[in-house]
Design an enzyme around this catalytic site. Structure first.
Site, PDB file in Angstrom:
ATOM      1  N   LYS A  44       0.917  -1.148  -0.084  1.00 22.05           N
ATOM      2  CA  LYS A  44       0.041   0.198   0.321  1.00 22.05           C
ATOM      3  C   LYS A  44       1.010   1.160  -0.016  1.00 22.05           C
ATOM      4  CE  LYS A  44      -4.540   1.007   0.176  1.00 22.05           C
ATOM      5  NZ  LYS A  44      -5.584   0.038  -0.519  1.00 22.05           N
TER       6      LYS A  44
HETATM    7  P1  NAD Z   1     -12.953   7.643  -3.301  1.00 23.40           P
HETATM    8  O1  NAD Z   1     -11.810   8.372  -2.806  1.00 23.40           O
HETATM    9  O2  NAD Z   1     -13.255   7.405  -4.537  1.00 23.40           O
HETATM   10  O3  NAD Z   1     -14.261   7.647  -2.431  1.00 23.40           O
HETATM   11  C1  NAD Z   1     -14.338   7.952  -0.888  1.00 23.40           C
HETATM   12  C2  NAD Z   1     -15.667   8.292  -0.329  1.00 23.40           C
HETATM   13  O4  NAD Z   1     -15.757   8.334   0.980  1.00 23.40           O
HETATM   14  C3  NAD Z   1     -16.059   9.739  -0.740  1.00 23.40           C
HETATM   15  O5  NAD Z   1     -17.440   9.892  -1.237  1.00 23.40           O
HETATM   16  C4  NAD Z   1     -15.979  10.685   0.326  1.00 23.40           C
HETATM   17  O6  NAD Z   1     -16.573  11.780   0.513  1.00 23.40           O
HETATM   18  C5  NAD Z   1     -16.217   9.685   1.417  1.00 23.40           C
HETATM   19  N1  NAD Z   1     -15.774   9.787   2.648  1.00 23.40           N
HETATM   20  C6  NAD Z   1     -14.419  10.364   3.273  1.00 23.40           C
HETATM   21  N2  NAD Z   1     -14.497  10.619   4.438  1.00 23.40           N
HETATM   22  C7  NAD Z   1     -15.540  10.357   4.921  1.00 23.40           C
HETATM   23  C8  NAD Z   1     -16.192  10.344   6.130  1.00 23.40           C
HETATM   24  N3  NAD Z   1     -15.731  10.589   7.286  1.00 23.40           N
HETATM   25  N4  NAD Z   1     -17.546  10.031   6.290  1.00 23.40           N
HETATM   26  C9  NAD Z   1     -18.386   9.792   5.213  1.00 23.40           C
HETATM   27  N5  NAD Z   1     -17.686   9.561   3.866  1.00 23.40           N
HETATM   28  C10 NAD Z   1     -16.572   9.727   3.931  1.00 23.40           C
HETATM   29  O7  NAD Z   1     -12.397   6.087  -2.544  1.00 23.40           O
HETATM   30  P2  NAD Z   1     -12.734   4.595  -2.984  1.00 23.40           P
HETATM   31  O8  NAD Z   1     -11.803   4.295  -3.802  1.00 23.40           O
HETATM   32  O9  NAD Z   1     -14.470   4.435  -3.251  1.00 23.40           O
HETATM   33  O10 NAD Z   1     -12.464   3.613  -1.762  1.00 23.40           O
HETATM   34  C11 NAD Z   1     -13.428   3.912  -0.587  1.00 23.40           C
HETATM   35  C12 NAD Z   1     -13.011   2.643   0.340  1.00 23.40           C
HETATM   36  O11 NAD Z   1     -12.883   1.407  -0.456  1.00 23.40           O
HETATM   37  C13 NAD Z   1     -11.420   2.792   0.929  1.00 23.40           C
HETATM   38  O12 NAD Z   1     -11.581   2.234   2.192  1.00 23.40           O
HETATM   39  C14 NAD Z   1     -10.545   2.015   0.244  1.00 23.40           C
HETATM   40  O13 NAD Z   1      -9.469   1.805   0.677  1.00 23.40           O
HETATM   41  C15 NAD Z   1     -11.626   0.835  -0.192  1.00 23.40           C
HETATM   42  N6  NAD Z   1     -11.252   0.243  -1.500  1.00 23.40           N
HETATM   43  C16 NAD Z   1     -11.092   0.821  -2.704  1.00 23.40           C
HETATM   44  C17 NAD Z   1     -10.730  -0.027  -3.897  1.00 23.40           C
HETATM   45  C18 NAD Z   1     -10.828   0.699  -5.233  1.00 23.40           C
HETATM   46  O14 NAD Z   1     -10.887   0.130  -6.230  1.00 23.40           O
HETATM   47  N7  NAD Z   1     -10.958   1.878  -5.533  1.00 23.40           N
HETATM   48  C19 NAD Z   1     -10.585  -1.441  -3.672  1.00 23.40           C
HETATM   49  C20 NAD Z   1     -10.667  -1.903  -2.564  1.00 23.40           C
HETATM   50  C21 NAD Z   1     -10.866  -1.144  -1.331  1.00 23.40           C
END
Ligand code: NAD
Length: 420
Positions: A104
């Site tokens: 990561k």
């Molecule tokens: P992203 O940046 O596209 O979206 C994150 C979202 O969370 C946004 O809508 C943001 O406004 C919201 N957010 C942030 N802080 C917040 C809070 N305190 N309360 C409520 N909402 C809040 O990120 P993503 O890629 O969608 O990732 C989201 C989660 O999924 C993370 O934990 C990431 O590690 C995990 N993840 C992502 C992927 C991927 O392929 N993008 C894969 C596996 C896991």
């Protein structure tokens, strides 16, 4: 005090090791990341000032294959968080049997306070700083919170400039025009959708009557919401860091996606035009709604010991990494709330990243049906293995997933032996 994310992950590993009577040496190896790199990243801002940011890249394990894991840009990023996320990546790749270890990366920054040009300079310098340890056979980054295909394109270009040739397979989650895979952008949300339908089926609940609340409306949350609505589920609430929306009859997700506006690349729910039958709710209210399924898809530590008692959902599907702390997990288990763990539920992204890497190496690209069919095959097989183990051993799905993953990693350690 809320238990730290890394403490939660390590405690889960300790408990699993005890349950499976894991060899003490393998246990010690699995608890420590192989390599931790902290870098300082100077950039010139648009006003000509020099600012220095801190970045990290942690490689947890390469015992099952090259390290793999996303890069996030967040003001709260820190080394312990990156170590926790890298460890979960190793477990995720093992549980889905994708031939990778875990890694990561992160930059401690607030991208909402940076221009696109500044983010591009930051990304390119970060790529240069971690270049000594990444590579298509060593460690392959991908997008995570606040990073996207465009960010991956910049990393690919920066590395290619150093190497003097285009290196397609240095990152995944790239734009399609630069060797990305069809279906990669939707893959994590699609995996969350598949896991949600499967767990509803196991509970004899019809998706057409299921009510769902989703925290986080970024890549994972918004795509999962859209795909689940297409399957007939009623998405009653969504939220991001700006606000939450609630409608007991179900929100119109495509309309929300189409009508939230972009400010500095940040598409926030508080820009959605007011609708008479939609109520504004807080993130706290969303998490505590009485729904069939709650999908935390924002950040870690959202459900902790101080709010776990107030969770009313019957099922939790972890779209985010580590949204439930270890302490909260114990409360949820007592309340008989079924949790589909993130290392399974959000594995769609790394699975299609693996497909993208394979396609890049072969320079031969698949159509979307092939990508989605292969994704579904791996997710359903992994779900089935975890579900059956959890029933057989009378343990939670998280405990079963950790057992399966640690068993595969420790077997690889045993087969390879210790160098020298
Ligand atoms: P992203 O940046 O596209 O979206 C994150 C979202 O969370 C946004 O809508 C943001 O406004 C919201 N957010 C942030 N802080 C917040 C809070 N305190 N309360 C409520 N909402 C809040 O990120 P993503 O890629 O969608 O990732 C989201 C989660 O999924 C993370 O934990 C990431 O590690 C995990 N993840 C992502 C992927 C991927 O392929 N993008 C894969 C596996 C896991």
């Amino acid at each position: 005090m809320v238990q730290s994310f890394y403490e939660s992950v390590l405690e889960n590993i300790d408990n699993t090791a005890k349950r499976m009577k894991l060899d003490a040496g393998a246990h010690r190896i699995i608890k420590q990341p192989e390599r931790e790199l902290t870098v300082s990243i100077p950039i010139e801002t648009d006003s000509g000032e020099i600012k220095v940011f801190t970045g990290y890249r942690v490689q947890h394990s390469s015992v099952r294959g090259p390290c793999k894991g996303g890069i996030r840009y967040h003001p709260a990023a820190n080394l312990d968080e990156v170590k926790a996320l890298a460890t979960l990546m190793s477990l995720k790749c093992a549980v889905t049997n994708v031939p990778y270890g875990g890694a990561k990366g992160a930059i401690k920054c607030d991208p909402t306070h940076l221009s696109k040009k500044e983010i591009q300079r930051l990304t390119r310098r970060y790529a240069a700083m971690i270049l000594p340890i990444i590579g298509p056979r060593a460690d392959i980054p991908a997008p995570d919170v606040n990073t996207n295909p465009e960010t991956m394109g910049w990393i690919m270009d920066a590395v290619s400039m150093y190497k003097g040739a285009t290196v397609l397979d240095i990152v995944t989650g790239k734009p399609l025009e630069l060797g990305g895979s069809l279906g990669r952008n939707e893959a994590t949300g699609r995996g969350v959708m598949l896991n949600t339908l499967e767990i509803l089926r196991k509970h004899n609940m019809d998706p057409k009557n299921a009510t769902i609340a989703i925290q986080g409306f970024g890549n994972v949350g918004s795509i999962a919401a859209d795909l689940l609505m297409q399957k007939g589920c009623k998405i009653v609430a969504v939220s991001d860091y700006s606000t939450g929306l609630y409608c007991k009859d179900g929100l119109d997700i495509p309309d929300i996606i189409a009508n939230i506006s972009s400010k500095d690349g940040n598409r926030l729910l508080n820009t959605y035009p007011k609708k008479p039958n939609y109520d504004l709710i807080t993130n706290k209210q969303l998490l505590e709604l009485d729904v069939d399924v709650l999908i935390p898809a924002a950040l870690e530590n959202q459900i902790h010991k101080d709010n776990a008692d107030n969770i009313h959902a019957k099922i939790i599907v972890e779209g985010a990494n580590g949204p439930v702390t270890k302490n909260a997990n114990e409360v949820l288990t007592e309340k008989d709330i079924c949790v589909v763990p993130g290392i399974l539920a959000n594995s769609g992204g790394v699975i299609v990243s693996y497909f993208e890497w394979v396609q890049g190496i072969q320079s031969f690209f698949w159509d979307i049906d092939e990508v989605n069919a292969n994704l579904e095959k791996i997710i359903l097989k992994s779900f089935d293995e975890i579900w059956r183990l959890s029933k057989k051993e009378r343990i939670t799905m998280r405990e079963a997933a950790f057992c399966l993953a640690i068993k595969r990693i420790s077997r690889a350690i045993e087969l390879r032996g210790i160098f020298p």
